[in-house]
Design a protein around this motif. Structure first.
Motif, mmCIF file in Angstrom:
data_model
loop_
_atom_site.group_PDB
_atom_site.id
_atom_site.type_symbol
_atom_site.label_atom_id
_atom_site.label_comp_id
_atom_site.label_asym_id
_atom_site.label_seq_id
_atom_site.Cartn_x
_atom_site.Cartn_y
_atom_site.Cartn_z
ATOM 1 N N ALA A 102 -1.932 -9.889 2.711
ATOM 2 C CA ALA A 102 -0.977 -9.189 3.578
ATOM 3 C C ALA A 102 -0.981 -9.828 4.968
ATOM 4 C CB ALA A 102 -1.332 -7.710 3.673
ATOM 5 N N LEU A 103 0.021 -9.487 5.774
ATOM 6 C CA LEU A 103 0.149 -10.014 7.131
ATOM 7 C C LEU A 103 0.429 -8.877 8.103
ATOM 8 C CD1 LEU A 103 0.583 -12.300 9.253
ATOM 9 C CD2 LEU A 103 2.981 -12.369 8.505
ATOM 10 N N VAL A 104 -0.388 -8.805 9.169
ATOM 11 C CA VAL A 104 -0.131 -7.901 10.292
ATOM 12 C C VAL A 104 -0.180 -8.776 11.537
ATOM 13 C CG1 VAL A 104 -0.898 -5.884 11.598
ATOM 14 C CG2 VAL A 104 -1.247 -5.962 9.117
ATOM 15 N N SER A 105 0.940 -8.856 12.257
ATOM 16 C CA SER A 105 1.010 -9.731 13.429
ATOM 17 C C SER A 105 1.800 -9.067 14.544
ATOM 18 C CB SER A 105 1.674 -11.053 13.033
ATOM 19 O OG SER A 105 1.761 -11.912 14.151
ATOM 20 N N ARG A 106 1.245 -9.142 15.754
ATOM 21 C CA ARG A 106 1.903 -8.600 16.949
ATOM 22 C C ARG A 106 2.447 -7.187 16.731
ATOM 23 N NH1 ARG A 106 1.238 -12.386 20.473
ATOM 24 N NH2 ARG A 106 1.315 -14.571 19.869
#
Length: 126
Positions: A102-106
Motif C-alpha cells: 500500500a501507499l500513504v504519502s503526504r
C-alpha cells in the motif's frame, strides 16, 4: 479475479510481531517518530507474513495501534496513471492497518483506517 477485501478483524487476526531494535533505529534515522506517551514497542506491530523493511517508511508520525505490512521500491501503485512505489511518506498514521504494497504519502492524518494490498492514500487532508 476475485476482489480481496480487508477488515480490521481480518488483518488483526493475522500473527504480528514487534519491531526489532535494528528496525526501530532505522525508522528513527529515516525521520519517523511515535507520538508520546507511546514508544515504538507498544505502537507498531508488523505482519509476520510480510517481508518487512524500513526503507520505504520516511517522515511519518505514528500513534495508537498501527499494523504494517511490507513496502518495496517496485513501482506498483497506479495513481492517476503514474506508477509509484509502495510505502509510507510524510504522513501521520493513527490506529490503522496498512497491508503489503500500500501507499500513504503526504496525508495529513490517516486514522482508524484499513488500507488493503495496493491501496493508496495520497495528499489527503489538504
Amino acid at each position: 479475479m476475485e476482489n480481496e477485501y480487508l477488515s480490521i478483524s481480518s488483518i488483526t487476526s493475522e500473527p504480528t510481531r514487534s519491531l526489532t531494535s535494528s528496525e526501530i533505529n532505522q525508522l528513527q534515522r529515516n525521520q519517523n517518530n511515535v507520538l508520546p506517551p507511546l514508544d515504538w514497542s507498544n505502537c507498531i506491530r508488523v505482519l509476520k507474513s510480510s517481508t518487512f523493511s524500513t526503507d520505504n517508511i520516511r517522515n511519518v508520525t505514528f500513534g495508537g495501534n498501527v499494523i504494517l505490512g511490507s513496502f518495496t521500491n517496485e513501482k506498483i501503485i497506479n495513481v492517476d496513471g503514474v506508477l509509484l512505489p509502495s510505502g509510507l511518506y510524510h504522513s501521520t498514521i493513527l490506529n490503522s492497518c496498512i497491508a503489503d504494497g500500500a501507499l500513504v504519502s503526504r496525508t495529513v492524518l490517516l486514522s482508524n483506517c484499513v488500507l488493503g494490498k495496493g491501496a493508496a492514500a495520497v495528499g489527503c487532508g489538504r
